[in-house]
Design an enzyme around this catalytic site. Structure first.
Site, PDB file in Angstrom:
ATOM      1  N   ASP A 273      -0.563  87.528 -24.642  1.00  0.00           N
ATOM      2  CA  ASP A 273       0.524  87.130 -25.242  1.00  0.00           C
ATOM      3  C   ASP A 273       0.818  85.928 -25.802  1.00  0.00           C
ATOM      4  OD1 ASP A 273       1.025  89.803 -23.883  1.00  0.00           O
ATOM      5  OD2 ASP A 273       2.669  88.989 -22.790  1.00  0.00           O
TER       6      ASP A 273
ATOM      7  N   ASP B  10       3.397  91.520 -26.195  1.00  0.00           N
ATOM      8  CA  ASP B  10       4.592  92.148 -26.007  1.00  0.00           C
ATOM      9  C   ASP B  10       5.095  92.774 -27.205  1.00  0.00           C
ATOM     10  OD1 ASP B  10       5.199  91.886 -23.304  1.00  0.00           O
ATOM     11  OD2 ASP B  10       7.023  90.602 -23.700  1.00  0.00           O
TER      12      ASP B  10
ATOM     13  N   HIS C  86       8.360  94.836 -28.151  1.00  0.00           N
ATOM     14  CA  HIS C  86       9.428  95.372 -27.642  1.00  0.00           C
ATOM     15  C   HIS C  86      10.199  96.052 -28.965  1.00  0.00           C
ATOM     16  CE1 HIS C  86       8.493  93.754 -23.820  1.00  0.00           C
ATOM     17  NE2 HIS C  86       8.933  92.626 -24.105  1.00  0.00           N
TER      18      HIS C  86
ATOM     19  N   SER D 221      14.098  95.224 -20.808  1.00  0.00           N
ATOM     20  CA  SER D 221      13.716  94.062 -20.024  1.00  0.00           C
ATOM     21  C   SER D 221      14.856  92.987 -20.623  1.00  0.00           C
ATOM     22  CB  SER D 221      12.410  93.403 -20.406  1.00  0.00           C
ATOM     23  OG  SER D 221      12.249  93.044 -21.562  1.00  0.00           O
TER      24      SER D 221
ATOM     25  N   HIS E 182      13.282  88.992 -26.828  1.00  0.00           N
ATOM     26  CA  HIS E 182      12.058  88.356 -27.415  1.00  0.00           C
ATOM     27  C   HIS E 182      10.995  89.273 -28.047  1.00  0.00           C
ATOM     28  CE1 HIS E 182      11.058  89.733 -23.247  1.00  0.00           C
ATOM     29  NE2 HIS E 182       9.788  89.765 -23.517  1.00  0.00           N
TER      30      HIS E 182
ATOM     31  N   LYS F 147       2.105  96.462 -25.853  1.00  0.00           N
ATOM     32  CA  LYS F 147       2.497  96.730 -24.495  1.00  0.00           C
ATOM     33  C   LYS F 147       4.026  96.723 -24.448  1.00  0.00           C
ATOM     34  CE  LYS F 147       1.595  92.275 -22.241  1.00  0.00           C
ATOM     35  NZ  LYS F 147       2.824  91.874 -22.019  1.00  0.00           N
TER      36      LYS F 147
ATOM     37  N   GLU G 247       8.990  98.673 -19.141  1.00  0.00           N
ATOM     38  CA  GLU G 247       8.356  97.132 -19.192  1.00  0.00           C
ATOM     39  C   GLU G 247       6.817  97.216 -18.738  1.00  0.00           C
ATOM     40  OE1 GLU G 247       8.420  94.421 -20.289  1.00  0.00           O
ATOM     41  OE2 GLU G 247       9.511  93.008 -19.077  1.00  0.00           O
TER      42      GLU G 247
ATOM     43  N   ALA H 119       2.238  84.406 -19.580  1.00  0.00           N
ATOM     44  CA  ALA H 119       2.278  83.077 -18.679  1.00  0.00           C
ATOM     45  C   ALA H 119       1.688  83.540 -17.496  1.00  0.00           C
ATOM     46  CB  ALA H 119       3.898  83.111 -18.462  1.00  0.00           C
TER      47      ALA H 119
ATOM     48  N   CYS I 298       2.376  87.893 -17.236  1.00  0.00           N
ATOM     49  CA  CYS I 298       1.649  88.840 -17.560  1.00  0.00           C
ATOM     50  C   CYS I 298       0.096  88.419 -17.560  1.00  0.00           C
ATOM     51  CB  CYS I 298       1.920  88.860 -19.229  1.00  0.00           C
ATOM     52  SG  CYS I 298       3.756  89.493 -19.270  1.00  0.00           S
TER      53      CYS I 298
HETATM   54 ZN    ZN Z   1       8.640  91.071 -22.632  1.00  0.00          ZN
END
Ligand code: ZN
Length: 181
Positions: free
Chosen positions: A8, A50, A52, A58, A69, A92, A99, A127, A131
């Site tokens: 990430d 990520d 999304h 989320s 985000h 992902k 999520e 982080a 993740c």
């Molecule tokens: Zn996320």
């Protein structure tokens, strides 16, 4: 076979982004050095992101815990480390109602690693307590030898980061420094 898994490293998780990890950008040079080292060894380079949809579960507007985000195809979702052309990108949490903190969750990452006969995975990115931790725990569950590169991960809160690293160690992950590689 070895794999470097970069978790990430996206614009929204860097200072100035929508969901910043403090000093997240400070590990970029270390990760780029690691990429060069692993490239030379012929290791697999994997980057998770990520990815999304705009109405992701989320997000606060949908009742989730996070500000909006890493929305698909936006600048915030861009990966900020230079990747080799043959790097494998794992997207992902790309469905509105799912999520995923772990790069293994709802993706074909485990299958890809097993197909390439990967035994050892080296994990870096952000982080640490979210993740990175979830990805490392799943890697352990899948039977890989897991190494966390201490100076190439960054957490949101130092005390949570330390707790996460301890938990990972207790579960069998090894904490190493990039200088050892
Ligand atoms: Zn996320």
């Amino acid at each position: 076979m070895e794999a470097l898994i970069i978790v990430d490293m996206q614009r929204d998780f860097m200072p100035g982004g929508a969901l910043p990890v403090p000093d997240g950008d400070k590990i970029i040079p270390t990760i780029e050095e690691l990429i060069e080292k692993f490239k030379k060894k012929g290791a697999l380079i994997v980057a998770t992101r990520d990815w999304h949809p705009p109405n992701h579960i989320s997000f606060k507007e949908q009742g989730g815990p996070w500000p909006k985000h890493c929305v698909q195809n936006t600048e915030g979702a861009e990966i900020v480390v230079k990747l080799p052309q043959n790097a494998i990108i794992i997207s992902k949490a790309d469905k509105p109602d799912k999520e995923a903190y772990s790069g293994f969750e709802g993706t074909n990452l485990a299958g890809i690693l097993k197909e390439k006969d990967v035994k050892k995975v080296y994990i870096c990115g952000v982080a640490t307590e979210y993740c990175v931790k979830a990805t490392a725990l799943d890697a352990l569950k899948h039977g890989f030898d897991v190494y966390i590169i201490r100076d190439a991960v960054k957490g949101i809160k130092p005390e949570d980061e330390e707790k996460a690293l301890k938990e990972l160690e207790e579960n069998g992950a090894k904490i190493i420094s990039s200088a050892e590689l």
